[in-house]
Design a protein around this motif. Structure first.
Motif, PDB file in Angstrom:
ATOM      1  N   CYS A   1       0.928  -1.242  -0.020  1.00  0.00           N
ATOM      2  CA  CYS A   1       0.108   0.103  -0.051  1.00  0.00           C
ATOM      3  C   CYS A   1       0.856   1.222   0.107  1.00  0.00           C
ATOM      4  CB  CYS A   1      -0.946   0.027   1.285  1.00  0.00           C
ATOM      5  SG  CYS A   1      -1.724   1.558   1.503  1.00  0.00           S
ATOM      6  N   GLN A   2       0.619   2.117  -0.891  1.00  0.00           N
ATOM      7  CA  GLN A   2       1.305   3.437  -0.953  1.00  0.00           C
ATOM      8  C   GLN A   2       1.286   4.206   0.108  1.00  0.00           C
ATOM      9  OE1 GLN A   2       0.113   5.599  -4.450  1.00  0.00           O
ATOM     10  NE2 GLN A   2       1.239   3.906  -5.935  1.00  0.00           N
ATOM     11  N   ARG A   3       0.103   4.389   0.917  1.00  0.00           N
ATOM     12  CA  ARG A   3      -0.098   5.190   2.105  1.00  0.00           C
ATOM     13  C   ARG A   3       0.797   4.264   2.942  1.00  0.00           C
ATOM     14  NH1 ARG A   3      -5.828   6.156   5.154  1.00  0.00           N
ATOM     15  NH2 ARG A   3      -5.150   7.100   6.897  1.00  0.00           N
ATOM     16  N   CYS A   4       0.663   3.104   3.294  1.00  0.00           N
ATOM     17  CA  CYS A   4       1.520   2.520   4.324  1.00  0.00           C
ATOM     18  C   CYS A   4       3.094   2.713   4.219  1.00  0.00           C
ATOM     19  CB  CYS A   4       1.246   0.894   4.321  1.00  0.00           C
ATOM     20  SG  CYS A   4      -0.353   0.559   4.905  1.00  0.00           S
ATOM     21  N   SER A   5       3.347   2.656   2.802  1.00  0.00           N
ATOM     22  CA  SER A   5       4.849   3.018   2.430  1.00  0.00           C
ATOM     23  C   SER A   5       5.322   4.568   2.946  1.00  0.00           C
ATOM     24  CB  SER A   5       5.016   2.971   1.173  1.00  0.00           C
ATOM     25  OG  SER A   5       4.888   1.406   0.542  1.00  0.00           O
ATOM     26  N   ARG A   6       4.261   5.382   2.802  1.00  0.00           N
ATOM     27  CA  ARG A   6       4.733   6.902   2.993  1.00  0.00           C
ATOM     28  C   ARG A   6       4.559   6.995   4.743  1.00  0.00           C
ATOM     29  NH1 ARG A   6       0.828   8.054  -0.996  1.00  0.00           N
ATOM     30  NH2 ARG A   6      -0.809   8.305   0.629  1.00  0.00           N
ATOM     31  N   GLU A   7       3.878   6.341   5.377  1.00  0.00           N
ATOM     32  CA  GLU A   7       3.721   6.225   6.840  1.00  0.00           C
ATOM     33  C   GLU A   7       5.046   5.729   7.480  1.00  0.00           C
ATOM     34  OE1 GLU A   7       0.268   4.528   7.932  1.00  0.00           O
ATOM     35  OE2 GLU A   7      -0.901   6.078   7.581  1.00  0.00           O
TER      36      GLU A   7
END
Length: 204
Positions: free
Chosen positions: A189-195
């Motif tokens: 998930c891109q959001r998880c990667s950013r977090e």
């Protein structure tokens, strides 16, 4: 169909947290999952039995809940979720199903029992933000002294252990402290990667 575990990759971790009503097991399980993050499924006996099944917790009706709860845990494990299962899970009704779940899980398993006296369970119950509508007499009827599952992986946590200490013990002794998530969201998930990137930037 169960998800196969890639060769050389340790299957997900199964954590079982048990104890009497008011022992703090739900708070500990929720906080352990919160600290771990995505990739861990939290299964609460009360929700699965009371809300999903609306089944009374009694041995007189040949209950469905033990099989339903452990099958739900098995499915989550097969889908590569680490699992935290919490509840009173009385051995009278749940021992066979829990032992079957543990015996057939190929990955790491850790069982914790929160050993809290009856008087302390009452004190903790009264300090809950949202106490469940039960009387001390009802809690005494439910209370079972040291209802251990008797497995080699069982750790007894005394009532002197604070919530923070209990959660730290659960994460450390289960191996979740260092276990990587296996499920798609934390991995892709891109959001998880950013977090994850942001959290690493703020590390000292």
């Amino acid at each position: 169909m169960p998800t196969s575990h890639p060769e050389g990759l340790v299957p997900p971790t199964l954590v079982i947290i048990r104890g009497n009503s008011g022992s703090g097991k739900t708070s500990a399980a929720r906080e352990a999952r919160r600290r771990y993050g995505r990739g861990t499924a939290l299964l609460e006996q009360d929700y699965l039995r009371r809300t999903l099944l609306r089944e009374h917790d009694t041995a007189h009706i040949n209950p469905v809940a033990p099989t339903f709860i452990t099958t739900t845990a098995r499915t989550a494990l097969d889908l590569n979720y680490h699992v935290i299962l919490e509840g009173i899970l009385h051995t009278e009704r749940y021992a066979d199903a829990l032992h079957h779940l543990i015996d057939h899980h190929p990955g790491p398993t850790a069982v914790f029992y929160l050993d809290v006296s009856y008087d302390e369970t009452i004190r903790r119950h009264l300090t809950r933000a949202e106490p469940i509508p039960v009387t001390p007499d009802e809690m005494r009827h439910w209370y079972t002294h040291r209802d251990l599952l008797q497995t080699p992986t069982e750790t007894v946590i005394p009532e002197t252990s604070s919530l923070d200490q209990t959660v730290a013990t659960i994460l450390r002794d289960s191996g979740l402290t260092t276990a990587a998530p296996r499920t798609p969201c934390p991995q892709r998930c891109q959001r998880c990667s950013r977090e994850a990137d942001n959290s690493h930037r703020h590390l000292p």
